[in-house]
Design a protein around this motif. Sequence first.
Motif, PDB file in Angstrom:
ATOM      1  N   VAL A 156      24.502 -54.539  49.915  1.00 46.30           N
ATOM      2  CA  VAL A 156      24.788 -55.853  49.336  1.00 46.30           C
ATOM      3  C   VAL A 156      26.252 -55.855  48.931  1.00 46.30           C
ATOM      4  CG1 VAL A 156      24.244 -57.499  47.499  1.00 46.30           C
ATOM      5  CG2 VAL A 156      22.419 -56.112  48.513  1.00 46.30           C
ATOM      6  N   GLU A 157      27.043 -56.760  49.486  1.00 49.59           N
ATOM      7  CA  GLU A 157      28.477 -56.748  49.210  1.00 49.59           C
ATOM      8  C   GLU A 157      29.007 -58.161  49.012  1.00 49.59           C
ATOM      9  OE1 GLU A 157      30.590 -55.128  52.593  1.00 49.59           O
ATOM     10  OE2 GLU A 157      28.934 -55.670  53.921  1.00 49.59           O
ATOM     11  N   ALA A 158      29.932 -58.297  48.065  1.00 46.23           N
ATOM     12  CA  ALA A 158      30.583 -59.571  47.788  1.00 46.23           C
ATOM     13  C   ALA A 158      31.739 -59.761  48.762  1.00 46.23           C
ATOM     14  CB  ALA A 158      31.067 -59.603  46.352  1.00 46.23           C
ATOM     15  N   LEU A 159      31.703 -60.835  49.542  1.00 46.98           N
ATOM     16  CA  LEU A 159      32.808 -61.150  50.445  1.00 46.98           C
ATOM     17  C   LEU A 159      33.902 -61.918  49.711  1.00 46.98           C
ATOM     18  CD1 LEU A 159      30.852 -62.129  53.691  1.00 46.98           C
ATOM     19  CD2 LEU A 159      31.692 -59.881  52.953  1.00 46.98           C
ATOM     20  N   ASP A 160      33.503 -62.762  48.784  1.00 43.46           N
ATOM     21  CA  ASP A 160      34.416 -63.398  47.843  1.00 43.46           C
ATOM     22  C   ASP A 160      33.575 -63.793  46.635  1.00 43.46           C
ATOM     23  OD1 ASP A 160      33.236 -65.984  48.314  1.00 43.46           O
ATOM     24  OD2 ASP A 160      34.535 -66.247  50.061  1.00 43.46           O
ATOM     25  N   GLU A 161      34.101 -64.612  45.742  1.00 37.93           N
ATOM     26  CA  GLU A 161      33.405 -64.862  44.483  1.00 37.93           C
ATOM     27  C   GLU A 161      32.028 -65.499  44.690  1.00 37.93           C
ATOM     28  OE1 GLU A 161      34.298 -66.615  39.995  1.00 37.93           O
ATOM     29  OE2 GLU A 161      35.650 -67.111  41.655  1.00 37.93           O
ATOM     30  N   TYR A 162      31.895 -66.311  45.716  1.00 34.70           N
ATOM     31  CA  TYR A 162      30.633 -67.019  45.916  1.00 34.70           C
ATOM     32  C   TYR A 162      30.053 -66.840  47.320  1.00 34.70           C
ATOM     33  CZ  TYR A 162      31.667 -69.169  41.443  1.00 34.70           C
ATOM     34  OH  TYR A 162      31.942 -69.367  40.104  1.00 34.70           O
ATOM     35  N   THR A 163      30.425 -65.760  47.992  1.00 35.12           N
ATOM     36  CA  THR A 163      29.859 -65.453  49.304  1.00 35.12           C
ATOM     37  C   THR A 163      29.400 -64.005  49.309  1.00 35.12           C
ATOM     38  OG1 THR A 163      31.465 -66.971  50.301  1.00 35.12           O
ATOM     39  CG2 THR A 163      30.206 -65.570  51.790  1.00 35.12           C
ATOM     40  N   LEU A 164      28.209 -63.808  49.840  1.00 36.66           N
ATOM     41  CA  LEU A 164      27.556 -62.513  49.750  1.00 36.66           C
ATOM     42  C   LEU A 164      27.019 -62.131  51.123  1.00 36.66           C
ATOM     43  CD1 LEU A 164      26.594 -60.662  47.224  1.00 36.66           C
ATOM     44  CD2 LEU A 164      24.371 -61.725  47.610  1.00 36.66           C
ATOM     45  N   ARG A 165      27.177 -60.865  51.472  1.00 35.17           N
ATOM     46  CA  ARG A 165      26.568 -60.356  52.695  1.00 35.17           C
ATOM     47  C   ARG A 165      25.533 -59.303  52.327  1.00 35.17           C
ATOM     48  NH1 ARG A 165      30.645 -59.003  56.937  1.00 35.17           N
ATOM     49  NH2 ARG A 165      31.252 -57.265  55.564  1.00 35.17           N
ATOM     50  N   ILE A 166      24.317 -59.491  52.850  1.00 29.25           N
ATOM     51  CA  ILE A 166      23.234 -58.530  52.627  1.00 29.25           C
ATOM     52  C   ILE A 166      22.764 -58.019  53.980  1.00 29.25           C
ATOM     53  CG2 ILE A 166      20.901 -58.178  51.737  1.00 29.25           C
ATOM     54  CD1 ILE A 166      21.443 -60.229  49.617  1.00 29.25           C
ATOM     55  N   THR A 167      22.676 -56.692  54.102  1.00 31.75           N
ATOM     56  CA  THR A 167      22.263 -56.059  55.349  1.00 31.75           C
ATOM     57  C   THR A 167      20.988 -55.271  55.111  1.00 31.75           C
ATOM     58  OG1 THR A 167      24.588 -55.833  55.969  1.00 31.75           O
ATOM     59  CG2 THR A 167      22.997 -54.546  57.222  1.00 31.75           C
ATOM     60  N   THR A 168      20.031 -55.436  56.020  1.00 33.01           N
ATOM     61  CA  THR A 168      18.816 -54.623  55.986  1.00 33.01           C
ATOM     62  C   THR A 168      18.874 -53.613  57.121  1.00 33.01           C
ATOM     63  OG1 THR A 168      17.607 -56.205  57.370  1.00 33.01           O
ATOM     64  CG2 THR A 168      17.461 -56.499  54.990  1.00 33.01           C
ATOM     65  N   GLU A 169      18.213 -52.485  56.930  1.00 38.72           N
ATOM     66  CA  GLU A 169      18.260 -51.426  57.944  1.00 38.72           C
ATOM     67  C   GLU A 169      17.640 -51.900  59.252  1.00 38.72           C
ATOM     68  OE1 GLU A 169      16.982 -46.713  58.480  1.00 38.72           O
ATOM     69  OE2 GLU A 169      16.459 -47.819  56.656  1.00 38.72           O
ATOM     70  N   GLU A 170      16.541 -52.673  59.136  1.00 32.26           N
ATOM     71  CA  GLU A 170      15.834 -53.196  60.294  1.00 32.26           C
ATOM     72  C   GLU A 170      15.450 -54.638  60.006  1.00 32.26           C
ATOM     73  OE1 GLU A 170      13.307 -49.553  62.088  1.00 32.26           O
ATOM     74  OE2 GLU A 170      12.850 -50.011  59.999  1.00 32.26           O
ATOM     75  N   PRO A 171      15.033 -55.387  61.024  1.00 30.49           N
ATOM     76  CA  PRO A 171      14.538 -56.747  60.759  1.00 30.49           C
ATOM     77  C   PRO A 171      13.373 -56.697  59.779  1.00 30.49           C
ATOM     78  CG  PRO A 171      14.848 -56.399  63.112  1.00 30.49           C
ATOM     79  CD  PRO A 171      15.026 -55.052  62.465  1.00 30.49           C
ATOM     80  N   ASP A 172      13.379 -57.598  58.812  1.00 31.40           N
ATOM     81  CA  ASP A 172      12.385 -57.599  57.739  1.00 31.40           C
ATOM     82  C   ASP A 172      11.796 -59.000  57.635  1.00 31.40           C
ATOM     83  OD1 ASP A 172      10.894 -57.507  55.431  1.00 31.40           O
ATOM     84  OD2 ASP A 172      12.389 -56.455  54.245  1.00 31.40           O
ATOM     85  N   PRO A 173      10.601 -59.228  58.199  1.00 31.35           N
ATOM     86  CA  PRO A 173      10.050 -60.584  58.232  1.00 31.35           C
ATOM     87  C   PRO A 173       9.738 -61.167  56.859  1.00 31.35           C
ATOM     88  CG  PRO A 173       8.423 -58.987  58.998  1.00 31.35           C
ATOM     89  CD  PRO A 173       9.727 -58.260  58.896  1.00 31.35           C
ATOM     90  N   LEU A 174       9.607 -60.327  55.835  1.00 33.86           N
ATOM     91  CA  LEU A 174       9.267 -60.813  54.497  1.00 33.86           C
ATOM     92  C   LEU A 174      10.413 -60.685  53.508  1.00 33.86           C
ATOM     93  CD1 LEU A 174       5.609 -59.527  53.977  1.00 33.86           C
ATOM     94  CD2 LEU A 174       6.389 -61.789  54.638  1.00 33.86           C
ATOM     95  N   PHE A 175      11.618 -60.433  54.009  1.00 37.97           N
ATOM     96  CA  PHE A 175      12.720 -60.143  53.099  1.00 37.97           C
ATOM     97  C   PHE A 175      12.971 -61.285  52.113  1.00 37.97           C
ATOM     98  CE2 PHE A 175      17.379 -60.107  52.207  1.00 37.97           C
ATOM     99  CZ  PHE A 175      17.383 -58.992  51.398  1.00 37.97           C
ATOM    100  N   LEU A 176      13.052 -62.520  52.588  1.00 38.40           N
ATOM    101  CA  LEU A 176      13.350 -63.633  51.692  1.00 38.40           C
ATOM    102  C   LEU A 176      12.193 -63.890  50.729  1.00 38.40           C
ATOM    103  CD1 LEU A 176      15.145 -66.162  54.071  1.00 38.40           C
ATOM    104  CD2 LEU A 176      16.176 -64.627  52.386  1.00 38.40           C
ATOM    105  N   SER A 177      10.955 -63.717  51.188  1.00 39.91           N
ATOM    106  CA  SER A 177       9.809 -63.898  50.290  1.00 39.91           C
ATOM    107  C   SER A 177       9.820 -62.877  49.165  1.00 39.91           C
ATOM    108  CB  SER A 177       8.497 -63.780  51.080  1.00 39.91           C
ATOM    109  OG  SER A 177       8.362 -64.837  51.991  1.00 39.91           O
ATOM    110  N   VAL A 178      10.115 -61.622  49.500  1.00 38.19           N
ATOM    111  CA  VAL A 178      10.185 -60.582  48.473  1.00 38.19           C
ATOM    112  C   VAL A 178      11.345 -60.843  47.519  1.00 38.19           C
ATOM    113  CG1 VAL A 178      10.618 -58.122  48.084  1.00 38.19           C
ATOM    114  CG2 VAL A 178       9.009 -58.843  49.857  1.00 38.19           C
ATOM    115  N   MET A 179      12.474 -61.280  48.055  1.00 31.78           N
ATOM    116  CA  MET A 179      13.613 -61.616  47.208  1.00 31.78           C
ATOM    117  C   MET A 179      13.242 -62.706  46.207  1.00 31.78           C
ATOM    118  SD  MET A 179      17.314 -63.180  48.343  1.00 31.78           S
ATOM    119  CE  MET A 179      17.998 -61.642  48.946  1.00 31.78           C
ATOM    120  N   ALA A 180      12.533 -63.727  46.666  1.00 32.68           N
ATOM    121  CA  ALA A 180      12.132 -64.821  45.785  1.00 32.68           C
ATOM    122  C   ALA A 180      11.256 -64.331  44.643  1.00 32.68           C
ATOM    123  CB  ALA A 180      11.402 -65.890  46.587  1.00 32.68           C
TER     124      ALA A 180
END
Length: 515
Positions: free
Chosen positions: A141-165
């Motif tokens: 998880v890395e900040a690209l600027d103050e309000y932009t974020l890049r998140i990388t998962t090791e593999e495709p994760d079909p439930l990633f956004l649901s778990v984040m919520a």
Amino acid sequence: MRTKARLVTTAIMAALAATVIIAGCQAREDEADQLVTLRVAVSNFPNSLDASIAAERNAQNVAWQMFDSLVWANDDNIIEPALAESWEVSEDGTEYIFHLREGVTFHNGEPFNAQAVVYSWERGKRPVMEWSDRWARAEVVEALDEYTLRITTEEPDPLFLSVMAQHWNIVPPLYTEEAGDDAFGEAPVGTGPFQFVEWVREDRIVLERNPDYWRMGLPKADRVIYRPIPEASTRMAAIQTGQVDIVSRLTHEQAEALESVSGVTVVTYPIDRVFYIAFNNLTSGVGEPTEDARVRRAMNYAVDRQAIIDSLFGGRARLATGLMTESNLGYNHSIEPYPYDPDKARQLLAEAGYPEGFSIGFAAPSGAYTNFEQVAEAVQGYLADVGIRADLDIMESGRFWDLEGEKQLPPLFGDSWSERSGESLPRLRGALDGWDASFSAWSDPEIDRYLDLISVTIDQNERAQLYKDLHSYMYQDPPFIYLYVPETFEATRDNVVDYRPRAAEDYFLMFTTLR
């Protein structure tokens, strides 16, 4: 280990956070009679008000009124923007670019920005956090600027956004770091619709409306007061007499009795929750007879679960066939519940080398779930009928979950798991992921193989088939005594508007108010 000076500083910071909010509340003392105050009973004492540490649904429900995640799952489990206004996903499904909402502040005035998300992730994925596995689904998880974020998962994760919520509660870095985990959990700060006022242990938790909440017009109530009331009969009396506005986890008899009470509305719905008796093969269960699959199958045959459902829940529950519910993707409808067959249980025990049975430790939480103490006692009795002498310890729920998180419960323990995503993967991971999940007590390489495949299979039909195959495997080689999937019974006062409980017994009170 913190120094004495550090502990003093921590206490001061926690007190200051609470004092600032309380001062705002006291400044409006003259308006107190006009405030819309929701009074909510919870069935046990939360272990923490930090959503990354809160151990079960009651504690989570209190905590999440004070926090937001980057995304939000609405009442239909559709993912919507929250602290992130928009996002893009790479073609291979492993990289997310989030564009964050500007102008949002935490309750203590700290600014919300990309660095706060980075800090929250670094903190949340530490093994000491109860839900670290949910944060650790992100690799970077890395900040690209103050309000932009890049998140990388090791593999495709079909439930990633649901778990984040469900699990990524974003916290203010300065206050959280200074307070430390324990003090933060006693006086939390988030960006959510309500902000912390006070927590008087075993008496009340008070939250106040966040006047600067980014969702315009929300929350609708001015204040929420939670009252821990472990006894269901006392919760029933409290809703009858108008001492509280919302109660949960009533018995079916209490719900039926309340249907004729003036001023009270009964709320009933099926829930995505499985109750079970877990086996431990990580710590206390090592070397125990329960390491033999024949013994675990025998224990499933030994318990008359339908009799438990009929006597304790008025028949208002379904027999569980696994750790999935019928609403979950890939539920295998061809699997029949284990029948009650004590002779088969004795036969399997004899084949496993235990014709006279054996003794084993057993634990269950007190006050956490409707009639669960009686369920555990019934299970104990049925096991005794086939020669298994289970030494049952019904313990205070906070202590129970602390010990569960530390993997220090006995070889048998009763619990349950609800899920909000519509799929059972988070529940399966949480309960069966060995040492990598806080509340897991079981490890099996074949289960690991299935879970790893499900976790990276984007195609829904393929994922459903994997779930079905895993369901069948876990029936033949059970890591649990499968108990039941219940309906739940709640009640509100008639003047409560827009109380919206979900299938996992969770709710968000920002929409709820009083007539």
